[in-house]
Design an enzyme around this catalytic site. Structure first.
Site, short mmCIF file in Angstrom:
data_model
loop_
_atom_site.label_atom_id
_atom_site.label_comp_id
_atom_site.label_asym_id
_atom_site.label_seq_id
_atom_site.Cartn_x
_atom_site.Cartn_y
_atom_site.Cartn_z
N HIS A 1 35.03 35.23 50.82
CA HIS A 1 34.76 33.97 51.51
C HIS A 1 35.55 33.92 52.81
O HIS A 1 36.50 34.68 53.02
CB HIS A 1 35.14 32.77 50.63
CG HIS A 1 34.29 32.66 49.39
ND1 HIS A 1 33.01 32.16 49.40
CD2 HIS A 1 34.55 33.01 48.10
CE1 HIS A 1 32.51 32.19 48.19
NE2 HIS A 1 33.42 32.71 47.37
N THR B 1 48.65 44.79 47.45
CA THR B 1 48.24 44.33 48.78
C THR B 1 48.58 45.33 49.87
O THR B 1 48.17 45.16 51.02
CB THR B 1 48.92 42.99 49.11
OG1 THR B 1 50.34 43.17 49.10
CG2 THR B 1 48.55 41.92 48.10
N LYS B 2 49.35 46.37 49.52
CA LYS B 2 49.76 47.40 50.49
C LYS B 2 49.57 48.78 49.87
O LYS B 2 49.43 48.92 48.66
CB LYS B 2 51.23 47.20 50.88
CG LYS B 2 51.51 45.89 51.60
CD LYS B 2 52.98 45.77 51.96
CE LYS B 2 53.25 44.45 52.68
NZ LYS B 2 54.70 44.29 53.01
N LYS C 1 59.42 53.37 40.86
CA LYS C 1 60.08 54.67 40.77
C LYS C 1 59.13 55.76 41.24
O LYS C 1 57.91 55.56 41.35
CB LYS C 1 60.52 54.95 39.33
CG LYS C 1 59.39 55.05 38.32
CD LYS C 1 59.95 55.34 36.91
CE LYS C 1 58.84 55.44 35.87
NZ LYS C 1 59.40 55.73 34.53
#
Length: 208
Positions: free
Chosen positions: A121, A185-186, A203
């Site tokens: 959206h 998100t990364k 780790k």
């Protein structure tokens, strides 16, 4: 009395057989619909698998030896899903593409995972409301408008655990692990584990 019981049992068996027959016919039709919607290079689709693709079948490519229990969805305004060989997509996992999602070989994706290369959206509130009403009344959009999209890549041997969320523009490196419930998100570096919301480095993993 015996005749009555016999007729009753025969009637029940007939009903059971009819229900089973309807189930088998529905399952056969579902498999046929899936085959019309994808390029299948030798994958296994289970009865609970769902494919939604109103575009041409080249938009979804699934490699040999891959097992699909979840949902593969191509938005009407575009998208492409390519899944390599010997992967696993768990039940109730949803892969949504409005641009491009590429999954390598030997990737394990558990159940209830969401992978989305689109915001789905708009960010601006009034525009979002207007477009939502347009979708309700006229169906899914052929034009993505101001919806943001970005490709997702999940490299070979990665493992995405249950309830994880992979958002647009992310690359998950070879052999990486995304822990249960993580929101990615990364980018995730190869042979590393991430966890949390937002996902962060936990780790380094052994390379074999």
């Amino acid at each position: 009395m015996k005749q009555f019981i016999k007729r009753l049992l025969l009637g029940l068996f007939e009903k059971i057989n009819l229900v089973h027959l309807i189930y088998l016919l529905n399952e056969k039709q579902a498999k046929r619909n899936i085959q019309l919607s994808i390029t299948d290079l030798g994958a296994t689709f289970y009865p609970e698998a769902v494919v939604s693709n109103s575009l041409d079948k080249s938009r979804i490519v699934v490699g040999k030896g891959t097992h699909i229990r979840g949902m593969l969805n191509i938005f009407k305004y575009g998208g492409r899903i390519v899944i390599g060989e010997n992967c696993y997509i768990g039940d109730h996992t949803r892969i949504w593409s409005g641009e491009s999602i590429t999954i390598g070989n030997f990737v394990q994706i558990s159940h209830n995972v969401n992978i989305m290369d689109t915001n789905a959206h708009e960010l601006e509130a009034i525009e979002r409301a207007e477009r939502w009403m347009d979708l309700v009344h006229n169906g899914h959009w052929a034009d993505k408008g101001n919806v943001h999209t970005a490709p997702i890549i999940i490299d070979d041997y990665a493992w995405i655990s249950l309830n994880a969320v992979i958002l647009k523009g992310v690359t998950i490196g070879k052999g990486a692990i995304v822990a249960a419930g993580a929101v990615v998100t990364k980018n995730v570096e190869p042979f590393t584990m991430v966890a949390g919301n937002p996902a962060s480095f936990i780790k380094t993993l052994p390379q074999q």
